[in-house]
Enzyme design. Structure first.
Site, PDB file in Angstrom:
ATOM      1  N   HIS A 129     -24.786 -11.094   6.714  1.00 13.00           N
ATOM      2  CA  HIS A 129     -25.032 -11.994   5.432  1.00 13.00           C
ATOM      3  C   HIS A 129     -25.265 -11.251   4.061  1.00 13.00           C
ATOM      4  O   HIS A 129     -25.016 -11.106   3.057  1.00 13.00           O
ATOM      5  CB  HIS A 129     -25.763 -13.321   5.458  1.00 13.00           C
ATOM      6  CG  HIS A 129     -25.954 -13.846   4.154  1.00 13.00           C
ATOM      7  ND1 HIS A 129     -25.225 -14.747   3.382  1.00 13.00           N
ATOM      8  CD2 HIS A 129     -27.090 -13.966   3.362  1.00 13.00           C
ATOM      9  CE1 HIS A 129     -25.633 -15.212   2.181  1.00 13.00           C
ATOM     10  NE2 HIS A 129     -26.791 -14.568   2.137  1.00 13.00           N
ATOM     11  N   HIS A 134     -23.728  -9.894  -0.103  1.00 10.81           N
ATOM     12  CA  HIS A 134     -24.502  -9.810  -1.327  1.00 10.81           C
ATOM     13  C   HIS A 134     -24.160  -8.390  -1.871  1.00 10.81           C
ATOM     14  O   HIS A 134     -24.273  -8.172  -3.165  1.00 10.81           O
ATOM     15  CB  HIS A 134     -25.993  -9.753  -1.489  1.00 10.81           C
ATOM     16  CG  HIS A 134     -26.354 -11.301  -1.196  1.00 10.81           C
ATOM     17  ND1 HIS A 134     -26.601 -12.046  -2.316  1.00 10.81           N
ATOM     18  CD2 HIS A 134     -26.761 -12.175  -0.059  1.00 10.81           C
ATOM     19  CE1 HIS A 134     -26.983 -13.428  -2.005  1.00 10.81           C
ATOM     20  NE2 HIS A 134     -27.161 -13.345  -0.642  1.00 10.81           N
ATOM     21  N   GLU A 175     -24.978 -17.407  -4.640  1.00 10.73           N
ATOM     22  CA  GLU A 175     -24.634 -17.628  -3.038  1.00 10.73           C
ATOM     23  C   GLU A 175     -23.519 -18.649  -3.173  1.00 10.73           C
ATOM     24  O   GLU A 175     -22.692 -18.366  -2.136  1.00 10.73           O
ATOM     25  CB  GLU A 175     -25.931 -18.626  -2.815  1.00 10.73           C
ATOM     26  CG  GLU A 175     -27.097 -17.937  -2.314  1.00 10.73           C
ATOM     27  CD  GLU A 175     -27.238 -16.805  -1.380  1.00 10.73           C
ATOM     28  OE1 GLU A 175     -25.991 -16.684  -0.724  1.00 10.73           O
ATOM     29  OE2 GLU A 175     -28.227 -16.032  -1.099  1.00 10.73           O
ATOM     30  N   SER A 194     -19.457 -14.215   3.093  1.00 12.86           N
ATOM     31  CA  SER A 194     -20.095 -14.018   4.366  1.00 12.86           C
ATOM     32  C   SER A 194     -19.849 -15.131   5.249  1.00 12.86           C
ATOM     33  O   SER A 194     -20.016 -14.931   6.720  1.00 12.86           O
ATOM     34  CB  SER A 194     -21.524 -13.471   4.146  1.00 12.86           C
ATOM     35  OG  SER A 194     -22.317 -14.421   3.911  1.00 12.86           O
TER      36      SER A 194
HETATM   37 FE   LIG Z   1     -27.889 -14.865   0.552  1.00 12.40          FE
END
Ligand SMILES: [Fe+2]
Length: 256
Positions: A129, A134, A175, A194
């Site tokens: 993740h 990110h 996010e 993700s």
């Molecule tokens: Fe995150």
């Protein structure tokens, strides 16, 4: 995910105290195979459903290289580009630590990866993740700067007792945001990029709301951290959202 505050009885510490060695050598062959499986599956799933800078970041940072990325090697590419670097942590860090890290262009990455038997269930963010979701966008200069600014806003909001406001802004921008790109609806947020289940869901489900992104909307829109989102905020464009967030002063966040 947003790296949520955890209850602690210890006195406050600085963010460097949360940094641990990644111990890349301790990842097993199966850990690396799990990364490869997740990476191949997610790249195929996303296709072009994610904003173009995300795909550019994957290439720039050579994330398609087999195996769990070595943070030293990753930082050697990322840091000269945007000033950001990754550090390893053992798991969730308190919000004030997380935002303090972002404010200094430091992104915390879990020093573990999910097991093969739990590919789609995560109790807390792992390195897939954190790195796949990110880091590609942190190679994009403007988005990277927006993320740094969110860190500063977060630190200020927490000091003012209003940390949840920036937590919601972070959630709906970094996010779980969607964004229009050349008129097409795309994934922007790391939590969506993700996620095997929520990536398509966010774009295609008829059971959710998709509302235009604005800072005031994001600051005041609740989110779920343990289930698919019931609503997504949609940026008119990546550039517009970056400009809107970068224009915020700490006192603005408290006024919405
Ligand atoms: Fe995150």
């Amino acid at each position: 995910m947003l790296h949520r505050a955890t209850a602690t009885k210890q006195r406050p510490r600085g963010w460097p105290d949360y940094v641990v060695p990644q111990n890349w050598e301790s990842f097993t062959d199966d850990d690396h195979a799990v990364w490869d499986l997740l990476f191949a599956r997610q790249v195929e799933l996303l296709g072009t459903r994610v904003v173009t800078p995300f795909l550019d970041g994957i290439d720039l940072l050579r994330l398609s290289h087999p195996g769990v990325p070595d943070l030293v090697e990753l930082n050697a590419i990322l840091e000269p580009r945007t000033g950001w670097r990754t550090v390893a942590v053992t798991g969730l860090v308190p919000d004030e630590i997380f935002f303090a890290m972002l404010g200094e262009r430091v992104f915390p990455v879990g020093n573990f990866i999910r097991k093969r038997k739990e590919l789609d269930y995560l109790e807390e963010p792992d390195c897939f993740h954190d790195l796949f979701g990110h880091i590609p966008m942190l190679a994009h200069h403007d988005y990277a700067e927006m993320t740094r600014h969110l860190g500063e806003l977060g630190v200020a909001a927490i000091a003012a007792g209003e940390g949840d406001r920036v937590a919601r802004l972070y959630w709906h921008s970094v996010e779980f945001a969607l964004a229009r790109e050349h008129g097409e609806l795309k994934i922007l947020g790391a939590g969506l990029a993700s996620s095997f289940g929520e990536a398509h869901f966010s774009l295609e489900s008829n059971a959710v709301e998709r509302l235009p992104f604005s800072v005031s909307k994001a600051v005041n829109t609740p989110y779920k951290h343990d289930a698919f989102q019931p609503r997504y905020l949609v940026s008119e464009s990546l550039e517009k959202t970056v400009a809107e967030v970068l224009g915020l002063r700490p006192e603005d966040v408290l006024a919405f």
